[in-house]
Design a protein around this motif. Structure first.
Motif, short mmCIF file in Angstrom:
data_model
loop_
_atom_site.label_atom_id
_atom_site.label_comp_id
_atom_site.label_asym_id
_atom_site.label_seq_id
_atom_site.Cartn_x
_atom_site.Cartn_y
_atom_site.Cartn_z
N GLU A 187 0.85 -1.20 0.00
CA GLU A 187 0.00 0.00 0.00
C GLU A 187 0.88 1.25 0.00
O GLU A 187 0.59 2.23 -0.68
CB GLU A 187 -0.90 0.03 1.25
CG GLU A 187 -1.95 -1.08 1.28
CD GLU A 187 -2.74 -1.10 2.59
OE1 GLU A 187 -2.60 -0.17 3.41
OE2 GLU A 187 -3.49 -2.07 2.79
N ASP A 214 -8.59 0.99 0.83
CA ASP A 214 -7.16 1.27 0.73
C ASP A 214 -6.88 2.65 0.12
O ASP A 214 -6.04 3.39 0.60
CB ASP A 214 -6.46 0.18 -0.08
CG ASP A 214 -6.48 -1.15 0.66
OD1 ASP A 214 -6.42 -1.13 1.90
OD2 ASP A 214 -6.57 -2.21 0.00
N GLU A 262 -9.06 -1.48 -4.21
CA GLU A 262 -8.59 -2.42 -3.19
C GLU A 262 -7.22 -2.95 -3.60
O GLU A 262 -7.02 -3.35 -4.74
CB GLU A 262 -9.59 -3.58 -3.06
CG GLU A 262 -9.14 -4.73 -2.17
CD GLU A 262 -8.97 -4.37 -0.71
OE1 GLU A 262 -9.73 -3.53 -0.20
OE2 GLU A 262 -8.05 -4.93 -0.09
N LEU A 263 -6.27 -2.94 -2.68
CA LEU A 263 -4.91 -3.41 -2.97
C LEU A 263 -4.67 -4.76 -2.31
O LEU A 263 -5.10 -4.98 -1.17
CB LEU A 263 -3.89 -2.39 -2.47
CG LEU A 263 -4.03 -0.99 -3.04
CD1 LEU A 263 -3.10 -0.03 -2.32
CD2 LEU A 263 -3.75 -0.98 -4.54
N LYS A 264 -3.99 -5.63 -3.02
CA LYS A 264 -3.69 -6.97 -2.51
C LYS A 264 -2.29 -7.36 -2.92
O LYS A 264 -1.80 -6.91 -3.97
CB LYS A 264 -4.65 -8.00 -3.12
CG LYS A 264 -6.10 -7.84 -2.75
CD LYS A 264 -6.32 -8.27 -1.32
CE LYS A 264 -7.79 -8.17 -0.96
NZ LYS A 264 -7.97 -8.18 0.50
CA CA Z 1 -6.08 -4.46 0.99
#
Ligand code: CA
Ligand code: 0WD
Length: 380
Positions: free
Chosen positions: A188, A232, A249-251
């Motif tokens: 992130e 995020d 959304e971060l992954k």
């Molecule tokens: Ca996330």
């Protein structure tokens, strides 16, 4: 076919729904038309600062900055010396959402519409993460859950209780696992800026107390939902669509090298990613694929609306309709079971893989989770 008819007649709730004390999680029972799920509407947001203090505003919002084609993000950087970790033994339950509700009552009660002037105009209040767990339950084979439900002035509040197994796992995490939990937050930091004209600062401190949360309202069949989820970042283009459509959304995920790994990614990871972002209407997930050493070597965007097509070729794969119908039936089950309206009473719903959902009722117990300040504020 015959088989389908057998499954149908043996409905999820058994022969007499009113007398039934358990709920089945078998997939076949939930393969019907996709239920009505209204486009989620953002009704507000809040922020938690570096000391986990609540603010009724978007001060912790961050802005997505698209990485290079060939990134080289070292996710291990800063783990030892630039990491402040939230104390996850502190159970916050629904407190932040309840603070948001108290500060924004007028936004959820259209004036004059509510029967009782101070009753909330929704059926369920919960965290998005709890709903994600419900959506994935028919496919979950490893971790069970405990969900505490209190009915207060007609609204059902759902708050998770940590299972014994989850507590053991939290208290016995390996050093490697602890570090890998940091990697997601570090990613992130490589991809988010604090404002629209700045750039990410990978040299800064990662502090997992900080959070920006959206509060959305929607309806699943006849269940009116109000829930909050951590977001995020957002698209930094000022012309981007309104929230939640601008959210990203971060992954992070392990690099995919073999067909087996690809299949597992589709069958297990994309289920969780889809469920989590579909609920609040977040349209895309940006995934950083990392090698064994924790270096992100590629980045790929997944559009939530396309995930169900991506997985269609997978044998015996998960189905969005099963997830949504199970969640819907669970909420109906809660409405039937949770009859006593009191902040002092908790109905504890319990589920373990390969079992049915069961429940027990508790008065003035350790499970009570609606704080006095909330009850007083909403009763006044
Ligand atoms: Ca996330
Ligand atoms: O059990 C829960 N999920 C609870 C969460 C119980 C009580 C409070 N919370 C808080 C979390 O501390 C966080 O501030 O709610 C917020 C997140 O709620 P959510 O959006 O409903 O949770 P979920 O969808 O499970 O997680 C979203 C993100 C995670 O991102 P990834 O990409 O890993 O799914 O929230 C973060 C995490 O970044 N997160 C947490 N952060 C700190 N402590 C936690 C946690 N326990 N759980 C998720």
């Amino acid at each position: 076919t015959n088989t389908q008819h057998q499954y149908r007649s043996e409905s999820a709730l058994g022969q007499n729904p009113l007398s039934c004390r358990t709920l089945s999680t078998r997939r076949e029972l939930y393969e019907r038309d996709f239920p009505v799920y209204k486009q989620p509407v953002e009704v507000g947001c809040f922020s938690l600062d570096s000391e986990r203090r609540f603010f009724n505003d978007s001060r912790q919002m961050r802005y997505y900055v698209e990485p290079d084609r060939n990134p080289n993000f070292n996710l291990r950087d800063g783990y030892r010396d630039r990491f402040i970790k939230r104390d996850d033994s502190v159970k916050e339950r629904l407190d932040h959402i309840l603070r948001w509700i108290v500060a924004n009552k007028s936004k959820i009660n259209p004036t004059g519409a509510a029967a009782s002037p101070r009753a909330l105009d929704v059926d369920f209040v919960t965290w998005r993460g709890h709903l994600t767990k419900l959506l994935t339950t028919p496919y979950e084979t490893r971790e069970g859950w405990l969900l505490a439900v209190t009915r207060f002035r007609g609204t059902f509040y759902i708050s998770e209780v940590e299972t014994e197994a989850a507590r053991r796992e939290r208290e016995n995490r390996t050093e490697r696992h602890e570090e890998m939990m940091y990697w997601g937050y570090k990613f992130e930091q490589y991809t988010c800026a604090d404002n629209t004209h700045s750039l990410p600062d990978p040299g800064g401190v990662v502090n997992t107390n900080e959070a920006f949360c959206t509060v959305v309202q929607t309806r699943l069949a006849d269940h009116r939902l109000l829930f909050s989820g951590e977001v995020d970042c957002r698209d930094k283009d000022p012309k981007a669509p309104a929230a939640p459509a601008c959210y990203v959304e971060l992954k992070t995920s392990a690099e995919i090298c073999t067909p087996k790994q690809r299949s597992n990614f589709h069958r297990f990871k994309l289920l969780k990613w889809w469920a989590q972002s579909f609920l609040p209407g977040v349209p895309r997930v940006v995934a950083g694929f990392r090698d064994q050493e924790g270096v992100v070597v590629s980045v790929e965007t997944f559009h939530i609306s396309k995930i169900s097509h991506l997985i269609k070729n997978e044998y015996n794969c998960w189905k969005p309709t099963v997830c949504m119908n199970f969640c819907c039936d669970f909420l109906s089950f809660v409405k039937r079971v949770v009859t006593e309206d009191s902040p002092r009473v908790v109905y504890l719903f319990s589920w373990d893989p390969y079992k049915d959902v069961t429940y027990s009722a508790h008065r003035d117990s350790q499970y009570c989770f609606l704080p006095h300040w909330y009850v007083e504020e909403m009763t006044r």
